[in-house]
Motif scaffolding. Structure first.
Motif, PDB file in Angstrom:
ATOM      1  N   ASP A   7      19.766 -52.459  40.080  1.00  0.00           N
ATOM      2  CA  ASP A   7      20.181 -52.028  38.793  1.00  0.00           C
ATOM      3  C   ASP A   7      21.573 -52.548  38.329  1.00  0.00           C
ATOM      4  N   PRO A   8      21.724 -53.110  37.057  1.00  0.00           N
ATOM      5  CA  PRO A   8      23.110 -53.724  36.545  1.00  0.00           C
ATOM      6  C   PRO A   8      23.969 -52.968  36.115  1.00  0.00           C
ATOM      7  N   ILE A   9      23.663 -51.516  35.727  1.00  0.00           N
ATOM      8  CA  ILE A   9      24.642 -50.507  35.461  1.00  0.00           C
ATOM      9  C   ILE A   9      25.569 -50.098  36.501  1.00  0.00           C
ATOM     10  N   ALA A  47      24.969 -51.945  27.333  1.00  0.00           N
ATOM     11  CA  ALA A  47      24.019 -51.058  27.718  1.00  0.00           C
ATOM     12  C   ALA A  47      24.537 -49.820  28.385  1.00  0.00           C
ATOM     13  N   ALA A 106      27.198 -58.166  37.332  1.00  0.00           N
ATOM     14  CA  ALA A 106      27.608 -57.381  36.161  1.00  0.00           C
ATOM     15  C   ALA A 106      27.383 -58.299  34.997  1.00  0.00           C
ATOM     16  N   VAL A 164      28.092 -52.827  36.841  1.00  0.00           N
ATOM     17  CA  VAL A 164      29.197 -52.585  35.598  1.00  0.00           C
ATOM     18  C   VAL A 164      30.256 -51.448  35.952  1.00  0.00           C
ATOM     19  N   ASP A 193      22.305 -62.481  33.211  1.00  0.00           N
ATOM     20  CA  ASP A 193      21.152 -61.783  33.081  1.00  0.00           C
ATOM     21  C   ASP A 193      20.211 -62.273  34.273  1.00  0.00           C
ATOM     22  N   THR A 223      25.304 -57.994  28.089  1.00  0.00           N
ATOM     23  CA  THR A 223      24.374 -56.731  27.602  1.00  0.00           C
ATOM     24  C   THR A 223      24.625 -55.805  28.568  1.00  0.00           C
ATOM     25  N   HIS A 224      24.799 -55.693  29.807  1.00  0.00           N
ATOM     26  CA  HIS A 224      24.819 -54.598  30.635  1.00  0.00           C
ATOM     27  C   HIS A 224      25.862 -53.806  30.165  1.00  0.00           C
TER      28      HIS A 224
END
Length: 561
Positions: free
Chosen positions: A242-244, A49, A34, A247, A37, A45-46
């Motif tokens: 998928d980073p979201i 976003a 999370a 998060v 990069d 950034t995640h």
């Protein structure tokens, strides 16, 4: 008698490695993903976003709203129930307490399907209301449906903890309040409830964590604008990269840990200890006739709601048609025939996975309990703290962490990938349920006096023989209690299960129930499989109680050694 046997030190190190690999490692993997990069550098950034996506902001707000509102609604049910049964005389108090915890036997997402048929838009209750009064109650619509189901399922956490706190309040405290003129509601608000606050806070924090992290109930009710369903959908639809999704997992972890830490801080900031003349429990008071009528009315109403999911599931499993009618029609046993033909492997898988996981839990839990209580190994308390971490970790987070951390790991002897085998279920279940077994083991060991071990060693028994012949038999009741608790809670697990199931042949019953309930045609078999699951849990509980009674040691130390 606290000595650090080299073998015990080696066991402590092995357990620590196990927890770091299968608990801390997957969690750190999720957090690392999370905050990094594509090149491994630190980034926010995640999270930015996540904040820019309106669906994510809505899901975050909805999860907080549902969890907070469920705690309030559960409080409204649990406080009167606990206070009435613990402070007043009337028949059936023990039965009421027993029935009050029945929701915990059945997974929340199973009850959600039954509640739709009873309280849904075209359910039995609304059909009666429309026919007689021309109104309907939208209790099962959207977020309100989740709150309704979760409230009825999780309020026993508050009931159990609050009842335990009420039972320990010394009668002199209430007598002092009454002597100063307090009575009725004022006595409860000013004296009784503040003294029982630690139990209430403990139960309320558990309810918040369970609801905030719940995945199965929103999915069954087709509500996806919440954090847990969004994390699941992001990982399963977009992919494990998928980073979201990570998060969201970090947010789930932070709020779960914050809820536990907040409850601990709230209780620790004030002194709830009692210095009393004898610690006598307050005598139960008698109710007047009209108070008895109100009390029974409230209790019966609550129990009808509490037992409605169980009744609904049973009816769904025994009748062929139940749609747009007050009661189901066309009695049949075909649903049971279906599951014993199509889902018998899932039943066996559940018994295997949960049984092995529970066995692992009592071995590790018993070892940790002995190391913490009976040795002076430096850092031994860290083992207890590590296990406690599992209590606050959402199953969804661990499931995603396992898929990320152990991808590409192959089992020995050509058994295939770890993430695609049945072994991952046993490991995941055992890690998540270890806190329950550990608490039972520690409670049992504290009741075994060290003098018994000293006596055994004085007559020639070595350390391991003493543990095998004295400690384990005397702890057997706690070990069995830990086993059944781990087994029951693992059998109801859905968050980890739907993520870790790579193919149906490896799936346990909870996954099969979830699949069946995804379609109207599968509700009957899903209900039948739910009844089987509940029956297994009930049978396991009964057998454990019988074994615990039979395992009560009668022999003396000399005979055992």
């Amino acid at each position: 008698m606290k000595r650090n046997h080299p073998g015990l030190i080696a066991i402590a190190i092995a357990i620590a490695l196990f927890l770091f690999i299968f608990l801390i490692g997957p969690i750190l993997t999720v957090v690392y993903t999370a905050f990094t990069d594509g090149q491994g550098g630190f980034t926010l950034t995640h999270f930015l976003a996540f904040a820019e996506i309106s669906l994510m902001r809505e899901s975050f707000a909805n999860s907080l709203f549902v969890a907070g509102t469920t705690v309030l609604c559960a409080t409204v049910i649990a406080i009167p129930l606990a206070y009435l049964t613990m402070r007043f005389q009337f028949r059936g108090a023990v039965l009421i307490q027993t029935l009050g915890v029945l929701p915990l036997v059945m997974p929340a997402f199973v009850g959600a399907a039954a509640m739709q048929l009873i309280f849904g838009r075209s359910g039995a209750v609304n059909l009666i209301l429309m026919d007689n009064f021309g109104i309907s109650l939208p209790v099962m619509e959207g977020l309100s449906g989740i709150i309704f189901v979760e409230t009825l399922h999780y309020f026993p956490f508050i009931l159990l903890n609050l009842s335990a706190s009420l039972a320990t309040i010394d009668s002199s405290m209430e007598e002092a309040g009454q002597n100063l003129g307090a009575s009725g509601w004022r006595l409860f608000r000013k004296v009784i409830f503040p003294l029982a606050l630690p139990g209430y806070i403990a139960g309320a924090s558990l309810v918040f964590i369970k609801v905030f992290d719940d995945l199965g109930t929103p999915l069954v009710l087709n509500v996806t604008n919440m954090l847990a369903p969004q994390a699941y959908l992001r990982v399963t639809s977009i992919g494990i990269e998928d980073p979201i999704g990570y998060v969201i997992c970090v947010i789930l972890v932070l709020f779960s840990v914050a809820a536990m830490a907040g409850s601990w801080w709230f209780v620790k900031r004030r002194d709830y200890a009692l210095v009393s003349r004898g610690g006598a429990q307050a005598p139960k008071r008698k109710l007047t006739s009209w108070q008895t009528a109100l009390a029974y009315g409230w209790i019966i109403g609550v129990l009808m709601l509490v037992l409605s999911p169980h009744l609904g599931i049973l009816l769904m499993s025994l009748f062929k048609v139940w749609s747009f009618s007050v009661l189901p029609e066309q009695f049949t046993l075909v649903h049971y025939a279906t599951i014993f033909t199509d889902a018998k492997q899932m039943i066996w898988n559940t018994i295997l996975y949960c049984g092995l996981a529970a066995f692992v839990d009592i071995i590790i839990g018993g070892a940790i309990a002995y190391i913490v209580i009976r040795t002076t190994i430096p850092g031994r308390q860290i083992l207890d703290h590590l296990v406690t971490v599992a209590l606050a970790m959402p199953g969804l987070v661990l499931g995603i962490g396992y898929l990320r951390a152990f991808r590409g790991i192959e089992l020995p002897f050509g058994a295939g990938a770890f993430t695609a085998s049945w072994v991952i279920f046993v490991v995941a279940y055992s890690v998540r349920r270890l806190p329950y077994a550990l608490r039972s083991c520690m409670a049992a060991l504290t009741q075994v006096h060290p003098a018994l071990e000293e006596a055994a060693e004085n007559i020639g028994a070595g350390r391991w023989r003493t543990i095998r012949k004295i400690v384990i038999p005397l702890m057997m009741g706690g070990l069995l209690a830990g086993f059944v608790t781990s087994f029951i809670t693992a059998a109801a697990e859905i968050s980890e299960t739907i993520l870790l199931t790579s193919r149906e042949s490896l799936a346990p019953m909870s996954y099969g129930i979830y699949l069946y309930f995804q379609s109207i045609a599968g509700r009957g078999p899903g209900a039948a499989l739910s009844v089987v699951a509940i029956s297994i849990v009930a049978l396991g509980t009964y057998i454990t109680h019988r074994l615990a009674a039979a395992a009560t040691p009668h022999q003396n130390v000399g005979n055992r050694t």
